[in-house]
Write a protein that holds these residues in place. Structure first.
Motif, PDB file in Angstrom:
ATOM      1  N   GLY A  11       0.828  -1.205   0.000  1.00  0.00           N
ATOM      2  CA  GLY A  11       0.000   0.000   0.000  1.00  0.00           C
ATOM      3  C   GLY A  11       0.861   1.252   0.000  1.00  0.00           C
ATOM      4  N   THR A  12       1.900   1.252   0.844  1.00  0.00           N
ATOM      5  CA  THR A  12       2.787   2.402   0.941  1.00  0.00           C
ATOM      6  C   THR A  12       3.491   2.665  -0.382  1.00  0.00           C
ATOM      7  OG1 THR A  12       3.208   1.738   3.209  1.00  0.00           O
ATOM      8  CG2 THR A  12       4.693   3.372   2.282  1.00  0.00           C
ATOM      9  N   ILE A  13       4.101   1.613  -0.941  1.00  0.00           N
ATOM     10  CA  ILE A  13       4.897   1.801  -2.161  1.00  0.00           C
ATOM     11  C   ILE A  13       4.009   2.197  -3.346  1.00  0.00           C
ATOM     12  CG2 ILE A  13       6.339   0.587  -3.833  1.00  0.00           C
ATOM     13  CD1 ILE A  13       7.630  -0.845  -1.526  1.00  0.00           C
ATOM     14  N   PHE A  14       2.889   1.500  -3.505  1.00  0.00           N
ATOM     15  CA  PHE A  14       1.972   1.838  -4.598  1.00  0.00           C
ATOM     16  C   PHE A  14       1.453   3.266  -4.451  1.00  0.00           C
ATOM     17  CE2 PHE A  14       0.243  -1.156  -7.744  1.00  0.00           C
ATOM     18  CZ  PHE A  14       1.141  -2.176  -7.557  1.00  0.00           C
ATOM     19  N   GLY A  15       1.101   3.634  -3.221  1.00  0.00           N
ATOM     20  CA  GLY A  15       0.553   4.967  -2.988  1.00  0.00           C
ATOM     21  C   GLY A  15       1.538   6.041  -3.406  1.00  0.00           C
ATOM     22  N   VAL A  16       2.778   5.933  -2.933  1.00  0.00           N
ATOM     23  CA  VAL A  16       3.789   6.941  -3.252  1.00  0.00           C
ATOM     24  C   VAL A  16       4.075   6.950  -4.753  1.00  0.00           C
ATOM     25  CG1 VAL A  16       6.159   7.672  -2.856  1.00  0.00           C
ATOM     26  CG2 VAL A  16       4.835   6.783  -0.992  1.00  0.00           C
ATOM     27  N   MET A  17       4.251   5.754  -5.309  1.00  0.00           N
ATOM     28  CA  MET A  17       4.586   5.673  -6.731  1.00  0.00           C
ATOM     29  C   MET A  17       3.477   6.274  -7.578  1.00  0.00           C
ATOM     30  SD  MET A  17       6.539   2.098  -7.537  1.00  0.00           S
ATOM     31  CE  MET A  17       5.110   1.498  -8.358  1.00  0.00           C
ATOM     32  N   TYR A  18       2.255   5.930  -7.239  1.00  0.00           N
ATOM     33  CA  TYR A  18       1.138   6.413  -8.055  1.00  0.00           C
ATOM     34  C   TYR A  18       1.031   7.928  -7.979  1.00  0.00           C
ATOM     35  CZ  TYR A  18      -3.256   6.842 -10.406  1.00  0.00           C
ATOM     36  OH  TYR A  18      -4.211   7.208 -11.309  1.00  0.00           O
ATOM     37  N   TYR A  19       1.189   8.466  -6.762  1.00  0.00           N
ATOM     38  CA  TYR A  19       1.079   9.920  -6.621  1.00  0.00           C
ATOM     39  C   TYR A  19       2.117  10.633  -7.490  1.00  0.00           C
ATOM     40  CZ  TYR A  19       0.909  14.603  -4.853  1.00  0.00           C
ATOM     41  OH  TYR A  19       0.786  15.965  -4.788  1.00  0.00           O
ATOM     42  N   ASN A  25       3.858   9.436 -10.037  1.00  0.00           N
ATOM     43  CA  ASN A  25       3.719   9.136 -11.462  1.00  0.00           C
ATOM     44  C   ASN A  25       2.562   9.877 -12.103  1.00  0.00           C
ATOM     45  OD1 ASN A  25       5.852   7.546 -11.986  1.00  0.00           O
ATOM     46  ND2 ASN A  25       4.797   5.625 -11.599  1.00  0.00           N
ATOM     47  N   SER A  26       1.537  10.176 -11.317  1.00  0.00           N
ATOM     48  CA  SER A  26       0.360  10.794 -11.928  1.00  0.00           C
ATOM     49  C   SER A  26       0.368  12.298 -11.725  1.00  0.00           C
ATOM     50  CB  SER A  26      -0.910  10.188 -11.351  1.00  0.00           C
ATOM     51  OG  SER A  26      -0.940  10.404  -9.972  1.00  0.00           O
ATOM     52  N   LYS A  27       1.535  12.843 -11.427  1.00  0.00           N
ATOM     53  CA  LYS A  27       1.618  14.289 -11.216  1.00  0.00           C
ATOM     54  C   LYS A  27       1.096  15.085 -12.405  1.00  0.00           C
ATOM     55  CE  LYS A  27       4.298  17.040  -8.592  1.00  0.00           C
ATOM     56  NZ  LYS A  27       5.422  17.759  -8.204  1.00  0.00           N
ATOM     57  N   GLU A  28       1.462  14.630 -13.598  1.00  0.00           N
ATOM     58  CA  GLU A  28       1.023  15.326 -14.811  1.00  0.00           C
ATOM     59  C   GLU A  28      -0.491  15.269 -14.943  1.00  0.00           C
ATOM     60  OE1 GLU A  28       3.507  12.632 -16.203  1.00  0.00           O
ATOM     61  OE2 GLU A  28       5.074  13.912 -15.405  1.00  0.00           O
ATOM     62  N   PHE A  29      -1.013  14.078 -14.703  1.00  0.00           N
ATOM     63  CA  PHE A  29      -2.457  13.871 -14.757  1.00  0.00           C
ATOM     64  C   PHE A  29      -3.139  14.822 -13.767  1.00  0.00           C
ATOM     65  CE2 PHE A  29      -6.005  10.746 -13.526  1.00  0.00           C
ATOM     66  CZ  PHE A  29      -6.819  11.173 -14.542  1.00  0.00           C
ATOM     67  N   THR A  30      -2.580  14.907 -12.560  1.00  0.00           N
ATOM     68  CA  THR A  30      -3.153  15.774 -11.533  1.00  0.00           C
ATOM     69  C   THR A  30      -3.154  17.221 -11.994  1.00  0.00           C
ATOM     70  OG1 THR A  30      -2.137  14.279  -9.954  1.00  0.00           O
ATOM     71  CG2 THR A  30      -3.018  16.331  -9.087  1.00  0.00           C
ATOM     72  N   GLU A  31      -2.030  17.660 -12.576  1.00  0.00           N
ATOM     73  CA  GLU A  31      -1.950  19.054 -13.006  1.00  0.00           C
ATOM     74  C   GLU A  31      -2.944  19.351 -14.113  1.00  0.00           C
ATOM     75  OE1 GLU A  31       2.142  20.107 -13.681  1.00  0.00           O
ATOM     76  OE2 GLU A  31       2.539  19.802 -11.546  1.00  0.00           O
ATOM     77  N   ALA A  82       3.520  11.843   0.218  1.00  0.00           N
ATOM     78  CA  ALA A  82       3.901  12.273  -1.130  1.00  0.00           C
ATOM     79  C   ALA A  82       3.461  13.709  -1.404  1.00  0.00           C
ATOM     80  CB  ALA A  82       3.296  11.329  -2.167  1.00  0.00           C
ATOM     81  N   ILE A  83       2.261  14.069  -0.935  1.00  0.00           N
ATOM     82  CA  ILE A  83       1.755  15.414  -1.221  1.00  0.00           C
ATOM     83  C   ILE A  83       2.549  16.454  -0.429  1.00  0.00           C
ATOM     84  CG2 ILE A  83      -0.053  15.767   0.523  1.00  0.00           C
ATOM     85  CD1 ILE A  83      -1.917  16.631  -1.668  1.00  0.00           C
ATOM     86  N   SER A  84       3.148  16.047   0.687  1.00  0.00           N
ATOM     87  CA  SER A  84       3.915  16.989   1.502  1.00  0.00           C
ATOM     88  C   SER A  84       5.362  17.115   1.039  1.00  0.00           C
ATOM     89  CB  SER A  84       3.922  16.558   2.968  1.00  0.00           C
ATOM     90  OG  SER A  84       2.676  16.054   3.345  1.00  0.00           O
ATOM     91  N   ASN A 113      10.048  16.443  -3.369  1.00  0.00           N
ATOM     92  CA  ASN A 113      11.170  15.604  -3.751  1.00  0.00           C
ATOM     93  C   ASN A 113      10.792  14.126  -3.668  1.00  0.00           C
ATOM     94  OD1 ASN A 113      13.565  14.147  -3.797  1.00  0.00           O
ATOM     95  ND2 ASN A 113      14.729  15.818  -2.873  1.00  0.00           N
ATOM     96  N   LYS A 114      10.861  13.455  -4.825  1.00  0.00           N
ATOM     97  CA  LYS A 114      10.421  12.056  -4.894  1.00  0.00           C
ATOM     98  C   LYS A 114      11.198  11.149  -3.955  1.00  0.00           C
ATOM     99  CE  LYS A 114       8.958  11.836  -9.657  1.00  0.00           C
ATOM    100  NZ  LYS A 114       9.030  11.146 -10.924  1.00  0.00           N
ATOM    101  N   ILE A 115      12.524  11.320  -3.965  1.00  0.00           N
ATOM    102  CA  ILE A 115      13.378  10.425  -3.182  1.00  0.00           C
ATOM    103  C   ILE A 115      13.044  10.573  -1.703  1.00  0.00           C
ATOM    104  CG2 ILE A 115      15.769   9.769  -2.733  1.00  0.00           C
ATOM    105  CD1 ILE A 115      15.481   9.650  -5.605  1.00  0.00           C
ATOM    106  N   LYS A 116      12.899  11.818  -1.271  1.00  0.00           N
ATOM    107  CA  LYS A 116      12.551  12.074   0.122  1.00  0.00           C
ATOM    108  C   LYS A 116      11.211  11.445   0.459  1.00  0.00           C
ATOM    109  CE  LYS A 116      14.445  16.409   1.878  1.00  0.00           C
ATOM    110  NZ  LYS A 116      14.074  17.824   2.035  1.00  0.00           N
ATOM    111  N   GLY A 117      10.233  11.693  -0.402  1.00  0.00           N
ATOM    112  CA  GLY A 117       8.888  11.165  -0.168  1.00  0.00           C
ATOM    113  C   GLY A 117       8.918   9.658  -0.057  1.00  0.00           C
ATOM    114  N   PHE A 118       9.628   9.034  -0.973  1.00  0.00           N
ATOM    115  CA  PHE A 118       9.725   7.583  -0.971  1.00  0.00           C
ATOM    116  C   PHE A 118      10.381   7.094   0.321  1.00  0.00           C
ATOM    117  CE2 PHE A 118      10.187   3.469  -2.908  1.00  0.00           C
ATOM    118  CZ  PHE A 118       9.187   3.468  -3.854  1.00  0.00           C
ATOM    119  N   GLY A 119      11.460   7.778   0.691  1.00  0.00           N
ATOM    120  CA  GLY A 119      12.185   7.416   1.911  1.00  0.00           C
ATOM    121  C   GLY A 119      11.311   7.516   3.141  1.00  0.00           C
TER     122      GLY A 119
END
Lengths: 236, 260
Positions: B58-66, B68-74, B146-148, B151-157
């Motif tokens: 759940g954690t990994i999918f959630g972060v990855m999806y957020y 990855n879909s940044k463009e979609f969100t924008e 992820a929303i906070s 930086n992807k790496i930080k968020g993932f970490g």
């Protein structure tokens, strides 16, 4: 049509907009200009509700936009960088936006105009920057809304597409729409814009027609006139 | 919101990873059943796997999806759609497709094996419900992280650290505190500690239902002793719901106050 009153926005310590006032009446093409980082995109995004101002009031079509979202039905927006979900096909993206907007649209002649038929079944991730921008333009112009906002519309376009784009903009203007454009290509601005809004240090430094701007700066050439504003301000 | 949910869900259903996740559970279900040859024992083994793995996925999918879909969100943010609908739609799309993979992946082997004829059907259902809750909770936590973090790496970490903390470190600290302060009455501390960790909570919930004292860890033992089976079940379920609803509220708040 669009009213912006004493708008303030800072990102961290970086103050981008400092008490910006802007009133845009019905109809016409307004070019929003200014040096890099002067807050053009921030202003546009604030009007769209993507950036939330620290202070100030924005109204679109007479109503304050704070905490509202339905007013975006009346705005078409062309973002600066055409980033789309890569795993969608062009056709699917167009259908999706149509579904989300739930408004009549006329995309077929735009697709033909920009020669996008061969790309309809391709995934967006596999398109070149210019083609993506064409898709971006189709998505923006396929609806009939009173306000159109274009952020760097000529990015990556070939000359022929730029000509089509100019024609499109003029056509929309004749329908009485309000069009906001930002661009770094002065020749493009000079050709399409009726009015110039010049942003500097988070405020409106100049608002008026191109003729007024040249008179004020004592220049005969538009590009130099713009450069002169930037210089006078930094020298002063 | 439903339209966004639909698109996010379709998007994920077309992605390879949903199938990998589904197939993993399918294989796991079959293997466990044939190795154990006993549905109720398989349920216990499954619990131990689900309680660690479901939050991680759940954690990994959630972060990855957020990210990855940044463009979609924008793209969506400029459309006439409410902000909260955009993020909640995407969130439920991810959590929904993960839950579907879990329920179908585990459900199919168990049903084929004769789940409906066995008496563990309620235990199994509870297992799936807790799995669904853990998916909902950890996906929303991942979305908040992820929303906070731009930086992807930080968020993932941070997201993986959160999982690690709740799945492993928390129990260690808890046990250590019990050993250090063993001379004091620790009942209420242990109870509180369980409520503050959804993974512990899920484990306690299932164990209370399965009613196998031997498998109750120290945390579960205290819980059971204090509440008795039914009240404990009721309270832990309630807290799990709180663990889901409150972060979703927080996510909505964060989404409303962010610049894009």
């Amino acid at each position: 049509m669009i009213q912006v009153e004493s708008l303030y926005k800072k990102f961290g310590k970086n103050k981008v907009l400092e008490g910006l006032d802007l009133h845009i009446q019905n109809g016409g093409i307004f070019a929003i200009l200014g040096p890099n980082g002067s807050g053009k995109t921030t202003l546009i995004k604030a009007i769209l509700g993507m950036v939330l101002p620290n202070k100030g009031k924005i109204s679109v079509l007479g109503d304050s936009i704070k905490n509202k979202w339905k007013y975006r039905q009346e705005i078409e927006y062309l973002p600066q960088i055409a980033n789309f979900p890569g795993n969608l096909k062009v056709k699917e993206l167009i259908t999706m936006i149509k579904d989300l907007r739930n408004k009549p649209s006329e995309e077929s002649h735009l697709i033909t105009l920009f020669g996008l038929e061969p790309f309809l079944d391709k995934k967006l991730a596999n398109l070149s920057g210019g083609t993506k921008q064409k898709v971006n333009i189709v998505l923006t112009f396929m609806f009939n809304s009173p306000i159109i906002i274009l952020d760097e519309p000529t990015n990556g376009l070939d000359p022929q597409a730029v000509i089509h784009l100019k024609e499109l903009i003029q056509k929309e203007k004749q329908k009485g729409k309000t069009i906001l454009v930002t661009s770094h290509i002065m020749q493009f601005v000079e050709e399409v814009a009726d009015n110039i809004v010049y942003l500097l240090e988070g405020k409106i430094y100049f608002k008026g027609s191109i003729a007024e701007l040249m008179k004020m700066t004592d220049q005969v050439d538009f590009e130099h006139a713009i450069a002169t504003i930037a210089n006078t301000k930094t020298n002063a | 919101m439903l339209k966004i949910l639909k698109y996010s869900f379709y998007d994920l259903m077309r992605s390879r990873w949903s199938y990998v996740y589904f197939l993993f559970y399918l294989v796991l279900g079959f293997v466990l059943l044939f190795l154990n040859n006993d549905v109720s024992k398989a349920v216990i083994t499954l619990m131990n796997i689900i309680i660690v793995l479901v939050p991680l996925i759940g954690t990994i999918f959630g972060v990855m999806y957020y990210y990855n879909s940044k463009e979609f969100t924008e793209l969506l943010l400029a459309q006439p759609i409410k902000r909260s609908s955009i993020f909640l739609g995407q969130y439920f799309g991810v959590a929904g497709s993960l839950t579907l993979s879990l329920v179908l992946g585990l459900g199919i082997p168990f049903v084929l094996y004769g789940l409906f004829k066995s008496d563990v059907i309620f235990n199994f259902t509870l297992l799936l419900i807790t799995g669904a809750f853990l998916t909902l909770i950890f996906t929303v936590l991942a979305f908040i992280i992820a929303i906070s973090n731009e930086n992807k790496i930080k968020g993932f970490g941070y997201a993986v650290l959160t999982w690690l903390f709740l799945a492993v470190i928390y129990d260690g600290l808890f046990l250590m505190s019990l050993i250090i302060f063993e001379e004091y009455p620790l009942d209420s501390l242990s109870l509180g500690a369980i409520l503050f960790n959804p993974i512990d909570l899920a484990r306690t919930l299932i164990l209370l239902k399965l009613d196998i004292s031997a498998l109750l860890g120290y945390t579960g033992a205290v819980f059971k002793q204090f509440f008795g089976t039914n009240l404990g079940l009721f309270i832990s379920m309630g807290v799990l719901i709180l663990w889901t609803v409150l972060p979703i509220g927080w996510l909505t708040f964060k989404a409303k106050h962010k610049d894009f």
